[in-house]
Design a protein around this motif. Structure first.
Motif, short mmCIF file in Angstrom:
data_model
loop_
_atom_site.label_atom_id
_atom_site.label_comp_id
_atom_site.label_asym_id
_atom_site.label_seq_id
_atom_site.Cartn_x
_atom_site.Cartn_y
_atom_site.Cartn_z
N LEU A 11 -17.74 5.14 30.91
CA LEU A 11 -19.01 5.39 31.08
C LEU A 11 -19.31 6.40 30.14
N THR A 12 -18.39 7.43 29.82
CA THR A 12 -18.91 8.41 28.61
C THR A 12 -19.36 8.10 27.54
N GLU A 31 -13.88 -0.37 21.62
CA GLU A 31 -13.32 -0.48 22.90
C GLU A 31 -11.97 -1.47 22.91
N ARG A 32 -10.93 -1.07 23.19
CA ARG A 32 -9.71 -1.85 22.96
C ARG A 32 -9.82 -3.03 24.15
N ALA A 39 -12.46 3.31 33.30
CA ALA A 39 -11.90 3.39 34.80
C ALA A 39 -12.72 2.80 35.81
N THR A 53 -9.79 0.97 42.18
CA THR A 53 -9.92 1.87 43.37
C THR A 53 -11.40 2.31 43.56
N GLY A 54 -11.53 2.88 44.59
CA GLY A 54 -12.82 3.20 45.32
C GLY A 54 -13.84 4.00 44.02
N HIS A 55 -14.83 3.45 43.86
CA HIS A 55 -15.50 4.13 42.93
C HIS A 55 -17.05 4.19 43.46
N LEU A 56 -17.32 5.43 44.11
CA LEU A 56 -18.52 5.57 44.91
C LEU A 56 -19.46 6.55 44.48
N VAL A 226 -8.70 1.20 18.27
CA VAL A 226 -8.44 1.95 17.27
C VAL A 226 -7.11 2.44 17.03
N HIS A 257 -3.58 10.61 23.82
CA HIS A 257 -3.64 9.27 22.93
C HIS A 257 -4.25 9.71 21.48
N MET A 413 -18.08 9.98 38.14
CA MET A 413 -19.08 8.95 36.98
C MET A 413 -20.40 9.85 36.71
C1 LIG Z 1 -8.49 6.39 40.91
C2 LIG Z 1 -9.75 6.95 40.52
C3 LIG Z 1 -10.89 7.04 41.35
C4 LIG Z 1 -12.10 7.34 40.88
N1 LIG Z 1 -13.04 7.57 42.05
C5 LIG Z 1 -14.12 7.90 41.70
C6 LIG Z 1 -15.52 7.78 42.61
O1 LIG Z 1 -15.27 7.47 43.78
N2 LIG Z 1 -16.75 8.51 42.54
C7 LIG Z 1 -16.92 8.83 41.03
O2 LIG Z 1 -17.96 9.40 40.72
N3 LIG Z 1 -15.78 9.09 40.11
C8 LIG Z 1 -14.69 8.51 40.33
N4 LIG Z 1 -13.78 8.42 39.42
C9 LIG Z 1 -13.89 8.93 37.97
C10 LIG Z 1 -14.52 8.12 37.18
O3 LIG Z 1 -13.93 6.94 37.11
C11 LIG Z 1 -14.45 8.82 35.87
O4 LIG Z 1 -14.80 10.11 35.79
C12 LIG Z 1 -15.20 8.27 34.38
O5 LIG Z 1 -15.09 6.64 34.76
C13 LIG Z 1 -14.54 8.46 33.21
O6 LIG Z 1 -15.16 7.64 32.22
P1 LIG Z 1 -14.83 8.00 30.71
O7 LIG Z 1 -15.46 7.20 29.87
O8 LIG Z 1 -14.98 9.59 30.37
O9 LIG Z 1 -13.28 7.65 30.62
P2 LIG Z 1 -12.71 5.97 30.79
O10 LIG Z 1 -13.37 5.41 31.78
O11 LIG Z 1 -11.18 6.26 30.74
O12 LIG Z 1 -12.81 5.43 29.25
C14 LIG Z 1 -12.11 5.63 28.23
C15 LIG Z 1 -12.02 4.51 27.33
O13 LIG Z 1 -11.50 4.71 26.13
C16 LIG Z 1 -10.76 3.31 25.81
N5 LIG Z 1 -9.80 3.42 24.98
C17 LIG Z 1 -8.85 4.27 24.91
N6 LIG Z 1 -7.99 4.33 24.08
C18 LIG Z 1 -8.56 3.51 22.92
C19 LIG Z 1 -8.55 3.09 21.56
N7 LIG Z 1 -7.23 3.24 21.03
N8 LIG Z 1 -9.20 2.08 21.09
C20 LIG Z 1 -10.31 1.69 21.54
N9 LIG Z 1 -10.73 2.26 23.03
C21 LIG Z 1 -9.81 3.07 23.55
C22 LIG Z 1 -10.34 2.99 27.25
O14 LIG Z 1 -9.86 1.33 27.32
C23 LIG Z 1 -11.63 3.24 28.11
O15 LIG Z 1 -12.35 2.11 28.13
C24 LIG Z 1 -12.23 8.07 39.65
C25 LIG Z 1 -11.44 8.04 38.65
C26 LIG Z 1 -10.00 7.60 39.01
C27 LIG Z 1 -9.05 7.37 38.05
#
Ligand SMILES: Cc1cc2nc3c(=O)[nH]c(=O)nc-3n(C[C@H](O)[C@H](O)[C@H](O)COP(=O)(O)OP(=O)(O)OC[C@H]3O[C@@H](n4cnc5c(N)ncnc54)[C@H](O)[C@@H]3O)c2cc1C
Length: 429
Positions: A11-12, A31-32, A39, A53-56, A226, A257, A413
């Motif tokens: 999402l970020t 994106e790999r 997540a 897992t639950g993502h609300l 990457v 990483h 999220m």
């Molecule tokens: C178990 C769990 C439950 C959750 N429940 C909730 C909830 O109910 N409500 C809520 O609001 N939030 C929830 N969250 C939080 C939410 O999922 C995260 O805050 C958000 O999805 C994080 O996004 P991000 O993009 O920062 O990280 P990530 O989603 O981890 O994205 C990082 C990306 O980088 C990619 N990447 C890594 N290394 C490489 C590489 N070498 N080359 C290319 N790509 C690479 C990965 O594949 C991944 O797609 C939950 C999280 C977890 C773990």
């Protein structure tokens, strides 16, 4: 125009590229995985849908609603009033336990209420040295022993006195004395806490959110890992050997990483990365024939004899199962990078049966396992210094670190959406 590369399409990263595109900058997003979302994804197996897992969705900021509308998701989410419980001592009591001890056996209820009253009387408002101290100060010995310590030890694979308290503020509500006493007598309390209500897609699972962002990200390259980052050379190397130059790199992959990828990162920063601890979540999803065994959306499971810390019943809030069927989502923590025990599925099924969440193994139609690694940052004494050292090292090289993992934090999220927007502003001044 400056070349912006975004590492990661969670999402970020998606939000960073989406916001950059609105400002006329097409970022290349690497994106790999073969799909975007990180997540925040939904698996499809036969007629079942399983989120990782639950993502609300909890929206604390007004502008988040406007962002959903701009993404075409204005009417896509339905608001639900949380139904969560705690499975403890052979019963289920509503969450949060602090105001719902009435269903618990009298000895546990007494421990919890007495401990709370003692903590209340002490009135210690000093800064707690650890999560364990923070819990004792705010909730007392009984709640600590019966819920907070075993639950968090299981979730973070760490002892409560190894954890700090700088992540808990908005996530753990503190009731007043009258609330705790009322809760011990079963008097009704309105739901409290940041997640008293939540939004969830009316159809299709939570992947609707990353999918909507991805539709507005023209430079998205899936299945593109990457493998190295040259900070001085300002280029990334991809699986297969392709090199991609950048003027600005927005990095959203886990700091641990990123430190391994960055070939010319100073040794001191590499050492800092080695001090960061995280846990992975093994998510065992079941598609089961028959009606759901309970009405809750999820249950916390603190007792150490169960391998899982939480069990979700996602089809109680989302369209996740075919008619007449339901889904269960079991969450187990293991230290990041370590394998799950070989007998985990069998132990989880036994645990579900003991909790009356699974009556008949023969009714399980689908098992879908997923691993999120890392899933939670462990907030310990080493974390602040290690994160600061890495932020300095990457910052000095002009890398914008953004999101849950590049900041090694506990976040939602909604946070990820705005972390991405902030990164876009930094990347395209
Ligand atoms: C178990 C769990 C439950 C959750 N429940 C909730 C909830 O109910 N409500 C809520 O609001 N939030 C929830 N969250 C939080 C939410 O999922 C995260 O805050 C958000 O999805 C994080 O996004 P991000 O993009 O920062 O990280 P990530 O989603 O981890 O994205 C990082 C990306 O980088 C990619 N990447 C890594 N290394 C490489 C590489 N070498 N080359 C290319 N790509 C690479 C990965 O594949 C991944 O797609 C939950 C999280 C977890 C773990």
């Amino acid at each position: 125009m400056s070349r912006v590369v975004v590492l990661g399409a969670g999402l970020t990263g998606l939000s960073a590229a989406w916001h950059a595109a609105r400002d006329g900058v097409v970022a290349t997003v690497l994106e790999r995985d073969d799909e975007a979302g990180g997540a925040c994804r939904t698996l499809s197996r036969e007629a079942y849908r399983f989120d990782l897992t639950g993502h609300l969705l909890h929206l604390a900021r007004d502008e988040s609603r406007a962002l959903l509308r701009r993404l075409g998701l204005g009417g896509a989410f339905r608001r639900h009033r949380r139904r969560a419980g705690i499975a403890l001592a052979g019963t289920v009591t509503p969450y949060p336990i602090q105001i719902h001890t009435h269903r618990l056996p009298p000895e546990i209820r007494r421990d919890c209420v007495l401990g709370f009253v003692e903590a209340w009387a002490r009135g210690d408002e000093s800064e707690a040295a650890s999560f364990a101290d923070w819990v004792r100060q705010r909730f007392g010995e009984g709640f600590a022993r019966h819920f907070f310590f075993p639950y968090n030890a299981k979730l973070f694979c760490a002892a409560p006195d190894e954890l700090t308290a700088d992540w808990v503020g908005r996530y753990v509500p503190r009731p007043g004395l009258a609330d705790v006493v009322d809760g011990a007598f079963g008097l009704y309390r309105a739901p409290v806490g940041y997640n008293a209500t939540f939004l969830y897609p009316r159809a299709g699972g939570i992947r609707m959110l990353p999918d909507a962002l991805a539709a507005g990200v023209p430079g998205l390259r899936l299945g593109t890992a990457v493998t190295a980052v040259s900070l001085a050379g300002r280029e990334v190397e991809l699986e297969g050997g392709e090199r991609l130059p950048f003027d600005v790199l927005v990095a959203t992959a886990p700091l641990t990483h990123l430190a391994a990828l960055a070939v010319d990162l100073p040794a001191s920063a590499r050492d800092a990365a080695a001090r960061l601890r995280g846990v992975a979540v093994v998510n065992i999803n079941l598609g089961v024939r028959g009606p759901a065994p309970r009405r809750e959306h999820w249950l916390y499971v603190p007792e150490p004899r169960f391998p899982f810390y939480r069990v979700g019943l996602p089809s109680n809030h989302g369209a996740m199962a075919p008619p007449g069927c339901h889904t269960l989502s079991v969450e187990v923590s293991v230290p990041a990078g370590r394998p799950a025990p070989a007998d985990l599925l069998a132990r989880c099924l036994t645990g579900l049966e003991e909790l009356d969440l699974l009556a008949d193994r023969g009714a399980v139609e689908v098992v879908a396992e997923a691993r999120i690694d890392p899933a939670y940052a462990v907030f310990d004494a080493a974390r602040p210094g290690a994160v600061a050292a890495l932020r300095d090292a990457f910052g000095a090289a002009g890398v914008v670190l953004a999101g849950r993992w590049a900041e090694w934090k506990y976040s939602t999220m909604e946070d990820a959406l705005w972390d991405g927007a902030g990164a876009a502003r930094q990347a395209t001044p």
